[in-house]
Design a protein around this motif. Structure first.
Motif, PDB file in Angstrom:
ATOM      1  N   GLN A   3      42.351  27.576  34.734  1.00  0.00           N
ATOM      2  CA  GLN A   3      42.679  28.925  34.280  1.00  0.00           C
ATOM      3  C   GLN A   3      41.456  29.695  33.832  1.00  0.00           C
ATOM      4  N   LYS A   4      40.516  29.031  33.140  1.00  0.00           N
ATOM      5  CA  LYS A   4      39.305  29.719  32.679  1.00  0.00           C
ATOM      6  C   LYS A   4      38.510  30.245  33.862  1.00  0.00           C
ATOM      7  N   ALA A   5      38.374  29.415  34.895  1.00  0.00           N
ATOM      8  CA  ALA A   5      37.638  29.839  36.086  1.00  0.00           C
ATOM      9  C   ALA A   5      38.331  30.992  36.778  1.00  0.00           C
ATOM     10  N   GLN A   6      39.672  30.993  36.764  1.00  0.00           N
ATOM     11  CA  GLN A   6      40.412  32.081  37.384  1.00  0.00           C
ATOM     12  C   GLN A   6      40.137  33.406  36.679  1.00  0.00           C
ATOM     13  N   VAL A   7      40.047  33.384  35.341  1.00  0.00           N
ATOM     14  CA  VAL A   7      39.761  34.604  34.587  1.00  0.00           C
ATOM     15  C   VAL A   7      38.386  35.134  34.938  1.00  0.00           C
ATOM     16  N   VAL A   8      37.403  34.246  34.963  1.00  0.00           N
ATOM     17  CA  VAL A   8      36.040  34.663  35.286  1.00  0.00           C
ATOM     18  C   VAL A   8      35.962  35.201  36.714  1.00  0.00           C
ATOM     19  N   ALA A   9      36.631  34.522  37.635  1.00  0.00           N
ATOM     20  CA  ALA A   9      36.595  34.974  39.028  1.00  0.00           C
ATOM     21  C   ALA A   9      37.213  36.346  39.169  1.00  0.00           C
ATOM     22  N   ALA A  10      38.280  36.615  38.424  1.00  0.00           N
ATOM     23  CA  ALA A  10      38.935  37.918  38.515  1.00  0.00           C
ATOM     24  C   ALA A  10      38.015  39.017  38.027  1.00  0.00           C
ATOM     25  N   VAL A  11      37.317  38.764  36.940  1.00  0.00           N
ATOM     26  CA  VAL A  11      36.440  39.778  36.369  1.00  0.00           C
ATOM     27  C   VAL A  11      35.283  40.094  37.309  1.00  0.00           C
ATOM     28  N   TYR A  12      34.753  39.071  37.999  1.00  0.00           N
ATOM     29  CA  TYR A  12      33.552  39.272  38.805  1.00  0.00           C
ATOM     30  C   TYR A  12      33.821  39.387  40.300  1.00  0.00           C
ATOM     31  N   ASP A  13      35.080  39.456  40.688  1.00  0.00           N
ATOM     32  CA  ASP A  13      35.429  39.593  42.099  1.00  0.00           C
ATOM     33  C   ASP A  13      35.019  40.973  42.595  1.00  0.00           C
ATOM     34  N   LYS A  14      34.069  41.047  43.532  1.00  0.00           N
ATOM     35  CA  LYS A  14      33.559  42.328  44.024  1.00  0.00           C
ATOM     36  C   LYS A  14      34.213  42.769  45.336  1.00  0.00           C
ATOM     37  N   ASP A  15      35.150  41.980  45.818  1.00  0.00           N
ATOM     38  CA  ASP A  15      35.749  42.289  47.104  1.00  0.00           C
ATOM     39  C   ASP A  15      36.952  43.211  47.004  1.00  0.00           C
ATOM     40  N   ILE A  16      37.400  43.537  45.767  1.00  0.00           N
ATOM     41  CA  ILE A  16      38.564  44.401  45.589  1.00  0.00           C
ATOM     42  C   ILE A  16      38.207  45.517  44.628  1.00  0.00           C
ATOM     43  N   ASP A  17      39.094  46.523  44.535  1.00  0.00           N
ATOM     44  CA  ASP A  17      38.792  47.660  43.682  1.00  0.00           C
ATOM     45  C   ASP A  17      38.900  47.281  42.209  1.00  0.00           C
ATOM     46  N   ALA A  18      38.309  48.134  41.355  1.00  0.00           N
ATOM     47  CA  ALA A  18      38.225  47.837  39.925  1.00  0.00           C
ATOM     48  C   ALA A  18      39.595  47.696  39.278  1.00  0.00           C
ATOM     49  N   GLY A  19      40.547  48.527  39.695  1.00  0.00           N
ATOM     50  CA  GLY A  19      41.882  48.453  39.119  1.00  0.00           C
ATOM     51  C   GLY A  19      42.513  47.092  39.318  1.00  0.00           C
ATOM     52  N   LYS A  53      53.673  45.728  37.511  1.00  0.00           N
ATOM     53  CA  LYS A  53      52.891  46.846  38.043  1.00  0.00           C
ATOM     54  C   LYS A  53      51.493  46.861  37.452  1.00  0.00           C
ATOM     55  N   ILE A  54      51.399  46.623  36.141  1.00  0.00           N
ATOM     56  CA  ILE A  54      50.082  46.593  35.480  1.00  0.00           C
ATOM     57  C   ILE A  54      49.215  45.504  36.087  1.00  0.00           C
ATOM     58  N   GLU A  55      49.789  44.328  36.280  1.00  0.00           N
ATOM     59  CA  GLU A  55      49.006  43.204  36.781  1.00  0.00           C
ATOM     60  C   GLU A  55      48.679  43.335  38.267  1.00  0.00           C
ATOM     61  N   ALA A  56      49.476  44.123  38.986  1.00  0.00           N
ATOM     62  CA  ALA A  56      49.210  44.328  40.411  1.00  0.00           C
ATOM     63  C   ALA A  56      48.152  45.390  40.641  1.00  0.00           C
ATOM     64  N   ARG A  57      48.148  46.425  39.770  1.00  0.00           N
ATOM     65  CA  ARG A  57      47.234  47.559  39.970  1.00  0.00           C
ATOM     66  C   ARG A  57      46.125  47.605  38.938  1.00  0.00           C
ATOM     67  N   GLY A  58      46.469  47.481  37.650  1.00  0.00           N
ATOM     68  CA  GLY A  58      45.457  47.454  36.609  1.00  0.00           C
ATOM     69  C   GLY A  58      44.890  48.797  36.213  1.00  0.00           C
ATOM     70  N   ASP A  59      45.307  49.883  36.876  1.00  0.00           N
ATOM     71  CA  ASP A  59      44.768  51.203  36.550  1.00  0.00           C
ATOM     72  C   ASP A  59      45.567  51.796  35.392  1.00  0.00           C
ATOM     73  N   VAL A  60      45.340  51.255  34.187  1.00  0.00           N
ATOM     74  CA  VAL A  60      46.073  51.674  32.994  1.00  0.00           C
ATOM     75  C   VAL A  60      45.136  52.390  32.036  1.00  0.00           C
ATOM     76  N   GLN A  61      45.711  53.187  31.148  1.00  0.00           N
ATOM     77  CA  GLN A  61      44.924  53.851  30.123  1.00  0.00           C
ATOM     78  C   GLN A  61      44.417  52.817  29.123  1.00  0.00           C
TER      79      GLN A  61
END
Length: 264
Positions: A3-19, A53-61
């Motif tokens: 799980q820890k590696a998954q969190v880090v990978a999500a933060v640094y994944d450059k292949d998808i948009d920021a949201g 929706k938040i977890e799929a898109r992430g473009d939240v205030q």
């Protein structure tokens, strides 16, 4: 992948948009804490579909992101990281009088919901010539002038006054009531009398600058026993700053304790 590696990978994944990076990170954090989408929805008082929706898109205030993170039992922090070798990082370290360290980045806060952490680390130590420090502690000089100073400094920030040679000691404290950035000519017109500085000295100090900073001070208090440089070096490995430094935690605690021995 754990799980820890998954969190880090999500933060640094450059292949998808920021949201989507944010959304994946939130999902990984939720799973690491052990909450289901339904449990998160109940904690936030919203529907499960909204969590999805938040977890799929992430473009939240930021306000919504703050609530989501706090529902996990954490606090939200947003930071700007500058490459340690960049010209911007070098200039900011100099202007903010930051200690050098081994990090590859200079990280500065943009937002934090942890107010206590922000406030607890902001006490300052100002180097001031004895002729001026005496007037500050006597309540006569209510403004300290600086070539550079961070405007983000909170009002009410404690400043400890290091009186330079020949005194060479921390002699008291004050608080910042306001920080004003102005053109040099306006600083002279507005603060020359309460800053207790001669015109020639003022012009020499601000030479080469178009703007400067005025620190309005309040609640000046004198230490009953000044803490001299020898003691400061021995106890805290202290080096007097040219302008100012942030007080390290150990030194800040000791200075707070010293205030039990101050005169009003």
């Amino acid at each position: 992948m754990n799980q820890k590696a998954q969190v880090v990978a999500a933060v640094y994944d450059k292949d998808i948009d920021a949201g989507r990076v944010v959304g994946r990170s939130l999902k990984s954090l939720r799973e690491a804490v052990g909450y289901t989408q339904l449990q998160m929805a109940e904690r936030l008082g919203i529907g499960q579909a909204a969590i999805s929706k938040i977890e799929a898109r992430g473009d939240v205030q930021i306000s919504s992101l703050k609530k989501y993170v706090e529902a996990l039992g954490a606090s939200l922090r947003i930071e700007a990281a500058f490459n340690a070798d960049s010209a911007v990082s070098t200039r900011l370290r100099e202007e903010l009088q930051l200690d050098e360290h081994s990090s590859r980045q200079l990280v500065l806060p943009i937002f934090s919901s942890d107010e206590l952490t922000l406030e607890a680390s902001k006490d300052l130590i100002l180097s001031i010539h004895p002729q001026y420090s005496e007037k500050i502690l006597a309540g006569k000089k209510t403004v300290e002038l600086r070539r550079r100073f961070p405007l983000s400094t909170a009002r009410g920030t404690k400043v400890y006054i290091y009186s330079t040679s020949p005194v060479r000691a921390i002699v008291g404290s004050a608080e910042i009531s306001e920080i004003i950035k102005l053109p040099i000519k306006n600083i002279w017109a507005r603060y020359s009398k309460c800053a207790f500085i001669k015109k020639n000295d003022f012009e020499e100090y601000f030479k080469g600058l178009s703007e400067g900073f005025a620190l309005e001070l309040m609640n000046a208090k004198t230490f009953e026993t000044p803490i001299n440089l020898e003691v400061l070096r021995e106890r805290f490995n202290f080096t007097p700053p040219q302008s100012f430094i942030y007080a390290k935690q150990e030194m800040r605690r000791a200075l707070m304790d010293e205030q039990t021995n101050i005169s009003n």
